[in-house]
Structure formats: C-alpha cells, structure tokens
Design an enzyme around this catalytic site. Sequence first.
Site, PDB file in Angstrom:
ATOM      1  CB  CYS A   1      -0.696  -0.018   1.181  1.00 56.59           C
ATOM      2  SG  CYS A   1      -2.182   1.380   1.292  1.00 56.59           S
TER       3      CYS A   1
ATOM      4  CD  GLN B   1      -8.680  17.447   8.975  1.00 50.24           C
ATOM      5  OE1 GLN B   1      -8.430  16.989   7.747  1.00 50.24           O
ATOM      6  NE2 GLN B   1      -9.637  18.284   9.202  1.00 50.24           N
TER       7      GLN B   1
ATOM      8  CG  PHE C   1     -19.790  21.819  12.228  1.00 49.97           C
ATOM      9  CD1 PHE C   1     -20.913  20.558  12.089  1.00 49.97           C
ATOM     10  CD2 PHE C   1     -20.143  22.717  11.435  1.00 49.97           C
ATOM     11  CE1 PHE C   1     -22.153  20.854  11.702  1.00 49.97           C
ATOM     12  CE2 PHE C   1     -21.310  22.963  11.148  1.00 49.97           C
ATOM     13  CZ  PHE C   1     -22.358  22.176  11.185  1.00 49.97           C
TER      14      PHE C   1
ATOM     15  CG  ASP D   1     -13.618  21.171   9.901  1.00 41.93           C
ATOM     16  OD1 ASP D   1     -13.912  20.543   8.471  1.00 41.93           O
ATOM     17  OD2 ASP D   1     -12.775  20.214  10.704  1.00 41.93           O
TER      18      ASP D   1
ATOM     19  CB  CYS E   1     -14.213  17.053   3.570  1.00 39.19           C
ATOM     20  SG  CYS E   1     -15.808  16.558   4.415  1.00 39.19           S
TER      21      CYS E   1
END
Length: 398
Positions: A132, A236, A263, A329, A355
């Site tokens: 990975c 994050q 948030f 956020d 996001c």
Amino acid sequence: MTDSPIIRLAARGDGMTADGRAVPLAAPGDMVLGDGSVVPGPHHQTPPCRHFPTCGGCTLQHVDDAAYADYLVDRVAAAMGQQGLTAEIARPHLSPPRTRRRASLRAERIGRKILLGFNEGQSRKIVDLAECWILLPELFALLAPLRGLLAILLADKRGCGVELTVADQGIDLLLTGIDPDGLAAIEAINDFAQTHGLARVSTDGGYGAEARWEPRPATVTLGGVAVGLPAGGFLQATTDGEAVLLGSVREIVGGAKVVADLFSGLGTFALPLSATAKVLAAEGARDAILSLKAAAGQAGRPIVADHRDLFRRPYTAAELSRFGAVVLDPPRAGAKEQTVELAKAKLPRIAYVSCNPATFARDAKMLVDGGWRLDWIRPVGQFRWSTHVELAASFRRQ
C-alpha cells in the site's frame, strides 16, 4: 474517429478529450488514437502500486503530481462555477505517499484465507493488500499479523470492518460488525495487542464500541494538548495535511481574541487557537465534545465546549456577531442551516474548512450573497491519488 488529446481530468478521474469523450486511466497530455488506444503523454506516470487500478483506495496513480494538483484545483473551480462564483485558488498541498494515519478497511474470511484491504472501486469485493502506497508503514505492517487474529475471530464467509488510527500511544484498532465470544477470543485479542504494542483494541457488534484492550487511555495531541480519542474518532487523514489546514485557519483568524469553532470535533482548531484566544467549541458528536471539554479543562485552556446539533440548532446571527472570527468545519453535507445565520452575522472573518467542494460552493454562495467577500481558497490533497479534495477558504465581511 480522429486522434484527440486528453485535455483534463473529469470529476471521477477519467481523462476527457476536447470533444467530450471520457477515457479511463488517461492523463492530461495523452493522445487518444482513432482506434481507441492511448499514447502516454508527459503527465502520465507508471502507477507505483501493483493493486492499481483494481483497488478502490486510489483512482489517480497514473497521473503525475502536476496533473494531480491541477485536477484538485479544477474540482474546486468547477464547483464554484456552478454557483456563479470565482476566487483565487492557491496551488494545492499534496500529502506525500505513505502518510495516511487513519484508514477504514474491510476483512472477510473465505475458507482458511483472510482477505484484508480496501474494496474494489464501485464494488464490495475486497482487494487483499500485498502493498500500500498511501498508508503509513506502521499501519500497513500491522495487516499481516492482523490476518492471524481475524482467522480466530471470523467464521467462514463472515466479514468485519477494520478501522486503524495512529494515536499517541500507538495504533488504535476498531473492529466493527464483530462480537468476540468466549475466553479464547478475548485472550487472542489481548495477546495480539500486547505483542504489537497497540494503544487500544475495540470491537463493535452493533451496540457501540467496547474497549477490549486499553492499558492507558488512548489520546491524540492537538495544539500541544492530549485529547482522549473515542474509538473510531475523526482525525485529519495526515499530519501534514492537518498542519496546512491549521496554518490556513490561523492566517484567516489572525489576532482575533474571541473565536467560535463550529463542528469542532476533538479540537483540531479549537485547541491550537486557544493558546492565544478564548474559544467557543460546538460539536454534535457527544464523545468528541466531552473529550475536548475534559482535555481543555485539564490543560487550563479557555475553551467553552457546547454539545450542540448545528443542523437543528444553529447559532443565530446575533450570537455569532459577538465573535472576532468563526471557524467552520462541517461534514460533507456542509453547513447550510448555520450558513444562513453566518451570512447575516456582523463579524469580520470566517475560516471555512471543507471536505466537499460542492457543498462548500453552495454555502459560499449564501455568504457572498449576504455581503461577504471570498478572498482565497487553498486545496489540500490529504487523500493521495483519490478524487477527494479538502480545502480552507477565507471570507471577510465587506
């Protein structure tokens, strides 16, 4: 059919020709020949991982960093354009390979074999990871021995979710959709956790996460303060991505002495900002806001923690007007209800971290219509080689 160059990447990562053809696994600058074959161009690279493009963890390993950065900018610009907005968009920050500190994987037992990895794109079939290029090496190194534990815990043709997060004390492991039964299973978990120095192992059979191994409370350090990490709690995705977002928020907030962090989660922004400002932190997730409240109290940080559903009970414009800056956020759904009030609020600055470019642009439109100026947007590519883009944006009251 005539030869045609790939001029850009579409939202889902396909290469697009000038005449609107979508070509999978093509990069900007490639040439699509009349027979449908693709001649690689200057931005086409050899994918580093053997599992690409089958594995759904990555979509864009075939493009170089320059094309990937352009793609992230284009995603944000396109979302803004749909709302009739324009803004200065900075060059994105790209998290390096093998820096992801949290991941959600799937596992399944087929006979004596344990499959463990990401799902294939648009499929529930699991790609059994042999390598990975996005996970931190210490997370990937745990997968091989974890297969041995899952061989004990999973019955044939049964599966579970595997959530991995790097905490201060080591790796935090949460197994979902599984309920270990019997002394042998519990001993296997304890032996595995002790052998590999895990911070915690939790399981969730459908009634909430239950810690099975946690010699010390699992924490993450935010703004110099250790915060209790709920099992499966949000962080994050990369430490460098978090640092860029935090730096952007600090730049926007400036010298404001009273800040609202809406948030707030565990305090990614609230705790660092509280070193120089009084902060109201509001969050709807109970475990997260309780962890933040406890950590702030122990560290003596000037944070008021409010357990509040901002979708159902947004702060009013009058309440928000008392602050020198607001940090926003929200999750992928955006903050439509709260933005309605922010648009009317009389405060000088808003730092919006998102996001989802589409819901950000929707909310940005409401702010601009309410008299706010969108100064700049900084995209952040924490989810390396994926179509996912995060951003920080600066709004100032005109």
